[in-house]
Design a protein around this motif. Structure first.
Motif, mmCIF file in Angstrom:
data_model
loop_
_atom_site.group_PDB
_atom_site.id
_atom_site.type_symbol
_atom_site.label_atom_id
_atom_site.label_comp_id
_atom_site.label_asym_id
_atom_site.label_seq_id
_atom_site.Cartn_x
_atom_site.Cartn_y
_atom_site.Cartn_z
ATOM 1 N N ALA A 32 35.671 35.629 48.237
ATOM 2 C CA ALA A 32 36.766 35.265 47.334
ATOM 3 C C ALA A 32 36.434 34.097 46.423
ATOM 4 C CB ALA A 32 38.026 34.955 48.140
ATOM 5 N N HIS A 41 40.853 38.863 38.148
ATOM 6 C CA HIS A 41 40.942 39.446 39.487
ATOM 7 C C HIS A 41 42.300 40.083 39.726
ATOM 8 C CE1 HIS A 41 39.693 40.161 43.554
ATOM 9 N NE2 HIS A 41 40.782 39.566 44.029
ATOM 10 N N SER A 99 45.077 41.188 42.278
ATOM 11 C CA SER A 99 45.418 40.780 43.638
ATOM 12 C C SER A 99 46.882 41.044 43.955
ATOM 13 C CB SER A 99 45.100 39.294 43.865
ATOM 14 O OG SER A 99 45.946 38.467 43.081
ATOM 15 N N ARG A 100 47.185 40.988 45.243
ATOM 16 C CA ARG A 100 48.534 41.217 45.748
ATOM 17 C C ARG A 100 49.413 39.989 45.489
ATOM 18 N NH1 ARG A 100 47.350 41.637 51.777
ATOM 19 N NH2 ARG A 100 45.722 40.161 51.170
ATOM 20 N N HIS A 143 48.666 37.288 48.055
ATOM 21 C CA HIS A 143 47.259 36.905 48.216
ATOM 22 C C HIS A 143 47.160 35.453 48.656
ATOM 23 C CE1 HIS A 143 42.982 36.525 47.512
ATOM 24 N NE2 HIS A 143 43.204 35.529 46.672
ATOM 25 N N THR A 202 44.956 30.259 45.849
ATOM 26 C CA THR A 202 44.915 30.800 44.488
ATOM 27 C C THR A 202 44.545 29.719 43.479
ATOM 28 O OG1 THR A 202 47.326 30.491 44.282
ATOM 29 C CG2 THR A 202 46.542 32.663 44.984
ATOM 30 N N ARG A 257 44.363 36.047 36.755
ATOM 31 C CA ARG A 257 44.789 36.830 37.902
ATOM 32 C C ARG A 257 45.782 37.889 37.446
ATOM 33 N NH1 ARG A 257 48.785 34.781 42.640
ATOM 34 N NH2 ARG A 257 48.547 36.534 44.091
ATOM 35 N N THR A 268 39.067 43.544 45.143
ATOM 36 C CA THR A 268 38.509 43.468 46.485
ATOM 37 C C THR A 268 38.781 44.770 47.229
ATOM 38 O OG1 THR A 268 38.868 41.082 46.538
ATOM 39 C CG2 THR A 268 38.484 42.175 48.648
#
Length: 317
Positions: A136, A152, A154-155, A158, A175, A185, A213
């Motif tokens: 990461a 990136h 991401s959830r 995250h 983050t 992001r 990821t």
């Protein structure tokens, strides 16, 4: 022999305000801070192993054919489980050190030519990042150091925990550290998941890089691939995005050489997305090829892979 692709069943759920996971991280956070600031980096791994031993007994990793797969990579006992946990804790130490005082690890970027070729072609690339302990932060540092703009996906949760408290107060620790090196992001909106993919496609058209990821946390379609005598299920978002955007799909592996402390960020050659009969065949082929690319890294650094616990019995039906 092929696996079937599974469509995720979406369920609505309310997010908890505070969980035991939040409490556990809050108790560990001062320890991570002390280790990160007072211990030399070469001692972080040993310190994190001590933390894992203090947690008590470790559960076994898998059974049956999954255990056979683990044994083939040298993972046979409780101490191996603790070493895997220690790698995760050490990543937390790295994050905390970066936020508190800055962290300057020794990182080598391999496969730069793959990134240059993609950028020269004018369509950027989708970077499918394998789920190893140190990917990461080290990957983002390597790409930023090479002057590459990587956004990136991401959830929303995250970070360290999934509660409302964790998202508000704990996850920004992580983050914030990562966004010092990422170009941006792209947060997945579960009410409108297509929006994040549209944003990713826009960035790829602008010749930027988009990283995802590998995991099964998000995505509508999940694909199983074989690793040894076991299987791992992964979201198909990365190969789908690369195919739709007409851009290369580049696997990325981040491992650390424990004898030297150097991190190696390896950008592998593109996964073949052409010549398939239909979407299902493309997704299955790409996911299996990605799993196959893991094998030398799993053999060299088995304790650094985060997904051993997600392996299931190999069953193509």
């Amino acid at each position: 022999m092929e696996f079937k692709i599974r469509r995720r069943r979406r369920t609505s759920h309310s997010r908890k305000t505070f969980t035991s996971e939040d409490l556990q991280f809050l108790l560990q956070l001062p320890v991570f801070a002390i280790v990160s600031l007072l211990a030399p980096e070469k001692r972080w791994q040993a310190a994190c192993m001590t933390i894992e031993r203090l947690k008590g007994a470790s559960s076994s990793l898998g059974d049956g054919c999954v255990r056979q797969t683990l044994a083939s990579f040298g993972l046979t006992g409780a101490d191996d489980q603790r070493r895997i946990g220690a790698m995760r804790s050490e990543h937390h130490v790295q994050i905390v050190r970066e936020r508190l005082a800055g962290w300057k690890p020794d990182i080598e970027l391999r496969g730069r030519q793959q990134l240059d070729a993609a950028r020269n072609a004018g369509h950027g690339a989708v970077l499918w990042i394998a789920h190893f302990s140190f990917n990461a932060l080290a990957a983002k540092m390597a790409f930023a150091g090479a002057g590459l703009e990587v956004f990136h996906v991401s959830r929303p949760e995250h970070g360290f925990t999934k509660s409302r408290f964790g998202i508000r107060f704990l996850n920004p620790i992580r983050t914030g550290a990562e966004l010092k090196y990422a170009a941006g992001r792209i947060v997945i909106d579960r009410a409108n998941p297509a929006a994040s993919m549209h944003e990713a496609r826009r960035l790829l058209r602008a010749n930027k890089f988009v990283s995802i990821t590998a995991g099964a946390w998000e995505g509508e379609l999940l694909v199983k691939a074989r690793i040894g005598q076991s299987a791992i299920e992964l979201s198909s978002g990365a190969p789908r995005l690369a195919k739709i955007a007409g851009t290369p799909l580049l696997p990325v592996f981040v491992v650390r050489d424990d004898s030297t402390g150097k991190f190696r960020v390896t950008v592998d050659r593109p996964i073949d997305l052409d010549g398939h009969r239909d979407r299902a065949e493309l997704l299955q082929s790409a996911t299996q090829e990605f799993a196959d690319r893991h094998l030398p890294f799993l053999a060299a650094c088995p304790h650094q892979w985060r997904d051993w616990e997600k392996l299931t019995a190999f069953n193509p039906h």
